[in-house]
Design an enzyme around this catalytic site. Structure first.
Site, PDB file in Angstrom:
ATOM      1  N   ALA A 154      32.524  47.277  41.350  1.00 17.99           N
ATOM      2  CA  ALA A 154      33.448  47.063  40.232  1.00 17.99           C
ATOM      3  C   ALA A 154      33.691  45.582  39.957  1.00 17.99           C
ATOM      4  O   ALA A 154      33.849  45.185  38.807  1.00 17.99           O
ATOM      5  CB  ALA A 154      34.772  47.779  40.502  1.00 17.99           C
ATOM      6  N   THR A 155      33.702  44.747  41.001  1.00 17.72           N
ATOM      7  CA  THR A 155      33.930  43.310  40.775  1.00 17.72           C
ATOM      8  C   THR A 155      32.834  42.734  39.887  1.00 17.72           C
ATOM      9  O   THR A 155      33.113  42.001  38.931  1.00 17.72           O
ATOM     10  CB  THR A 155      34.017  42.543  42.114  1.00 17.72           C
ATOM     11  N   ASN A 180      45.766  49.598  41.518  1.00 15.62           N
ATOM     12  CA  ASN A 180      45.318  49.746  42.909  1.00 15.62           C
ATOM     13  C   ASN A 180      46.461  49.687  43.919  1.00 15.62           C
ATOM     14  O   ASN A 180      46.347  50.228  45.013  1.00 15.62           O
ATOM     15  CB  ASN A 180      44.264  48.680  43.250  1.00 15.62           C
ATOM     16  N   SER A 222      33.456  51.837  40.511  1.00 20.00           N
ATOM     17  CA  SER A 222      33.112  51.469  41.887  1.00 20.00           C
ATOM     18  C   SER A 222      32.636  52.701  42.647  1.00 20.00           C
ATOM     19  O   SER A 222      33.212  53.775  42.506  1.00 20.00           O
ATOM     20  CB  SER A 222      34.365  50.896  42.562  1.00 20.00           C
ATOM     21  N   HIS A 258      32.503  52.925  46.176  1.00 22.40           N
ATOM     22  CA  HIS A 258      33.192  53.177  47.451  1.00 22.40           C
ATOM     23  C   HIS A 258      34.628  53.655  47.290  1.00 22.40           C
ATOM     24  O   HIS A 258      35.296  53.973  48.267  1.00 22.40           O
ATOM     25  CB  HIS A 258      33.117  51.943  48.358  1.00 22.40           C
ATOM     26  N   THR A 297      16.307  44.146  41.754  1.00 19.48           N
ATOM     27  CA  THR A 297      15.706  45.424  42.150  1.00 19.48           C
ATOM     28  C   THR A 297      16.792  46.471  42.389  1.00 19.48           C
ATOM     29  O   THR A 297      17.770  46.206  43.091  1.00 19.48           O
ATOM     30  CB  THR A 297      14.874  45.235  43.436  1.00 19.48           C
ATOM     31  N   CYS A 355      42.334  43.478  49.144  1.00 17.40           N
ATOM     32  CA  CYS A 355      41.745  42.176  48.809  1.00 17.40           C
ATOM     33  C   CYS A 355      42.716  41.031  49.051  1.00 17.40           C
ATOM     34  O   CYS A 355      42.317  39.879  49.147  1.00 17.40           O
ATOM     35  CB  CYS A 355      41.310  42.174  47.354  1.00 17.40           C
TER      36      CYS A 355
END
EC number: 2.8.1.7
Length: 404
Positions: free
Chosen positions: A75-76, A155, A203, A205, A243, A328
């Site tokens: 997401a970042t 969040n 995201s 995770h 890739t 974070c």
């Protein structure tokens, strides 16, 4: 019951065993390990097919076209690509961006970077319940406003913004709307056919997929253009070179498919556990919930226990894996900027704990959590002179503290 009990699903989720099993089939020599961009042999074709399936699974989760999904590292990166990509591509249209003070650091710091480049950013104040009134967004709009970036679910406090109304407003004014859905994709229904949103950051995770993978939804009708932030082989239709990590993407796709299938049953169970936790601790004196209780994702509970220091409470709750603020920023001892934006003072912000519940939380976990929280608060308040003064009826706001 496994100790410590994991109640930090907003920070990350464990990979669902069904996802892990699928990923393992795309790593080793006897699996599908090829480079999806290798068009000259079977290994590449198989990998490309696996990636196509994953892209469709992510698109299905939000009712999008598979061509609108750009794979990223999380997401970042999606947020950086969305905000910088729009700002740079459409810079001749205007240089004004609107966001809120309670966004994730990935949005705030990206906006700060654009300010250094000469863009102007308006950071909106939320109400005390964490919600941003629509009129406040409209009042901030100008002729040169290019982009509005508002998160779907916060969040730290779990409040749900009215993204349907925000999308309508932005579309009516011809302003691009980006939505950070890191905390909501796979947990709340998102339908881009109903929602007038142009960009969505996702995201892996946060929805029981692997870390290090995510996606950006980029609307095709009306078409949204971006300036690439990662240059190289021109992968992802030129929007994100590099890739493609087949096993990661297969994991993201499988997580999205499971989330879509299990969302209703997961949320019903999680809501029951969340209510049980809140009912178990709300009788504790001077306990407050942060953020709107109705407009809230069911897995999130942010609670302030007044006259208890957050860090000492977390140490006392060693049997519970919880956090104060977001993962974070939890390494810093600063009070949560989100809670400060709601108008909480430093003491209340410092005494807050975020509990987030998820797919693998059990009844037994919640029972144990309630017991541990109640005992720990009683014990810590027994040692607190401030609690003693409060119980003696002293108004602590009126006390003149002497500095030594």
């Amino acid at each position: 019951m496994k100790l410590p009990i994991y109640l930090d699903y907003a920070a990350t989720t464990p990979v669902d065993p069904r996802v892990a099993e699928k990923m393992m089939q795309h790593m080793t020599m006897d699996g599908v390990f090829g480079n999806p961009a290798s068009r000259s042999h079977k290994y590449g074709w198989q990998a490309e097919e696996a990636v196509d399936i994953a892209r469709n699974q992510v698109a299905d989760l939000i009712n999008a076209d598979h061509r609108e999904i750009v794979f990223t590292s999380g997401a970042t990166e999606s947020i950086n690509l969305a905000i910088k990509g729009i700002a740079h591509f459409y810079h001749k249209k205007g240089k004004h961006i609107i966001t809120s003070k309670t966004e994730h650091k990935a949005v705030l710091d990206t906006c700060r970077q654009l300010e250094r480049e000469g863009y102007e950013v308006t950071y909106l104040e939320p109400e005390a319940n964490g919600l941003i009134p629509l009129a406040r967004i409209e009042d901030a709009m100008r002729d040169d406003t290019l982009l509005v970036s508002i998160m779907h679910v916060n969040n730290e406090i779990g409040v749900i913004q009215d993204v349907m109304a925000i999308g309508e407003l932005c579309r009516s004014k011809g302003i691009i709307f980006h939505m950070d859905a890191a905390q909501s994709a796979g947990k709340l229904p998102i339908d881009v056919q109903q929602l007038k949103v142009d960009l969505i950051s996702i995201s892996g995770h946060k929805m029981y997929g692997p870390k290090g993978v995510g996606a950006l939804y980029v609307r095709r009708k009306p078409r949204i253009r971006l300036e690439s932030q990662m240059h190289g082989g021109g992968h992802e239709r030129g929007m994100r070179s590099g890739t493609l990590a087949t096993h990661q993407l297969v994991g993201l796709g499988e997580a999205a498919a499971i989330a879509k299938q299990d969302m209703e049953s997961d949320n019903a169970r999680i809501r029951t556990l969340r209510d049980k936790l809140w009912n178990g601790v709300k009788h504790i004196e001077e306990t407050y919930i942060n953020g709107d209780m109705e407009q809230r994702f069911c897995g999130s509970l942010n609670v302030s226990f007044n006259f208890v220091e957050g860090e000492s409470l977390m140490m006392a709750l060693k049997d519970l894996a919880v956090s104060s603020g977001s993962a974070c920023t939890s390494a810093s001892l600063e009070p949560s900027y989100v809670l400060r934006a709601l108008g909480l003072n430093d003491e209340m912000a410092h005494s807050s704990i975020r509990f987030s519940i998820g797919r693998f939380t059990t009844d037994e976990d919640i029972d144990h959590a309630i017991k541990v929280i109640t005992q720990s608060i009683d014990k810590l308040r027994e040692m607190s002179p401030l609690w003693e003064m409060f119980k003696d009826g002293i108004d602590l706001d009126q006390v003149q503290w002497a500095h030594h």
